[in-house]
Design an enzyme around this catalytic site. Sequence first.
Site, PDB file in Angstrom:
ATOM      1  N   VAL A 153       0.824  -1.116   0.171  1.00  0.00           N
ATOM      2  CA  VAL A 153      -0.052  -0.041   0.012  1.00  0.00           C
ATOM      3  C   VAL A 153       0.871   1.205  -0.123  1.00  0.00           C
ATOM      4  CG1 VAL A 153      -2.001   1.211   1.183  1.00  0.00           C
ATOM      5  CG2 VAL A 153      -1.833  -1.264   1.370  1.00  0.00           C
ATOM      6  N   CYS A 154       0.415   2.328  -0.550  1.00  0.00           N
ATOM      7  CA  CYS A 154       1.283   3.529  -0.779  1.00  0.00           C
ATOM      8  C   CYS A 154       2.750   3.216  -1.069  1.00  0.00           C
ATOM      9  CB  CYS A 154       1.035   4.051   0.499  1.00  0.00           C
ATOM     10  SG  CYS A 154       1.239   6.013   0.750  1.00  0.00           S
ATOM     11  N   THR A 155       3.700   4.019  -0.388  1.00  0.00           N
ATOM     12  CA  THR A 155       4.872   3.615  -0.477  1.00  0.00           C
ATOM     13  C   THR A 155       5.690   2.346  -0.380  1.00  0.00           C
ATOM     14  OG1 THR A 155       5.558   4.821   1.512  1.00  0.00           O
ATOM     15  CG2 THR A 155       5.550   6.263  -0.371  1.00  0.00           C
ATOM     16  N   THR A 173       1.751   3.510  -6.549  1.00  0.00           N
ATOM     17  CA  THR A 173       2.276   4.205  -5.255  1.00  0.00           C
ATOM     18  C   THR A 173       1.393   5.431  -4.881  1.00  0.00           C
ATOM     19  OG1 THR A 173       4.044   4.325  -3.941  1.00  0.00           O
ATOM     20  CG2 THR A 173       4.141   5.333  -6.278  1.00  0.00           C
TER      21      THR A 173
END
Length: 265
Positions: A153-155, A173
Amino acid sequence: MSAVQTGAGESRRRVLRGAVAGSLGVAGLGAASGHPAAAADRRAPGGDGEGKLSVAVLLYDGFTALDAVGPYEVLCRVPGVRVTMVAREAGPVRTDTGELTLMAERAMSEVERADVLLVPGGGNRGTVAMMEDAGVHRWIRRIHRRSTWTTSVCTGSLILGAAGLLRGLPATTYWASRPYLKEVGAVYTPGRFVETGKIVTAAGVSAGIDMGLHLASRLSDEKVAQAMQLAVEYDPDPPYDTGSPEKADAETEALALKLLADSAR
């Protein structure tokens, strides 16, 4: 706990029990979905020892809370699934703001296998540290070799990339970190989540809930995933339409990044 608090809690439990009984009868969610038998066919060895599909969520100092908790909230109630928080050492792990702590139930050294690996993103401090941590990379690669799904998830996708898992692959990202995907060998691809083989990467923070529902359908079936969406009442209708850089102006983007930077610990 006071008598008032106890009474309120008991009242709430009665309401929830009544709602479940009224909507599902005596069969219950697992029987209604037919999931237990289906899950038995998909169970891989090396899970949590309880015959359940295992989901390992990697926590580290500076991770973003919703990146981990969003998917957790969706997956933890899926029949036949066990979600475990894992960190370098078992115990409390601070989020990126330093104002919230989650407990890691198990140390990385205790986890040799998981059906699903989930790597949340974090603030700059946490993400960079994990991108430079060769020991974490070795653990991620070891789990990935035998996982059914490896996700972020995300970075968190930058951490997967730093571990060498995204070379030449489509991935997504956090919006402000898109340029860094190229540096870890990935190909930025727009979407709330991007599935490539057994790797699924989600965009920023709240997109982990979308990915969690997708995983719920893969680990169980669409009926259970749809029921979980209702169970957590995930029906976004935000008061503003600035949830992606394509919809926000430059001033809003700058303020968003400043708010994140100012809250980092």
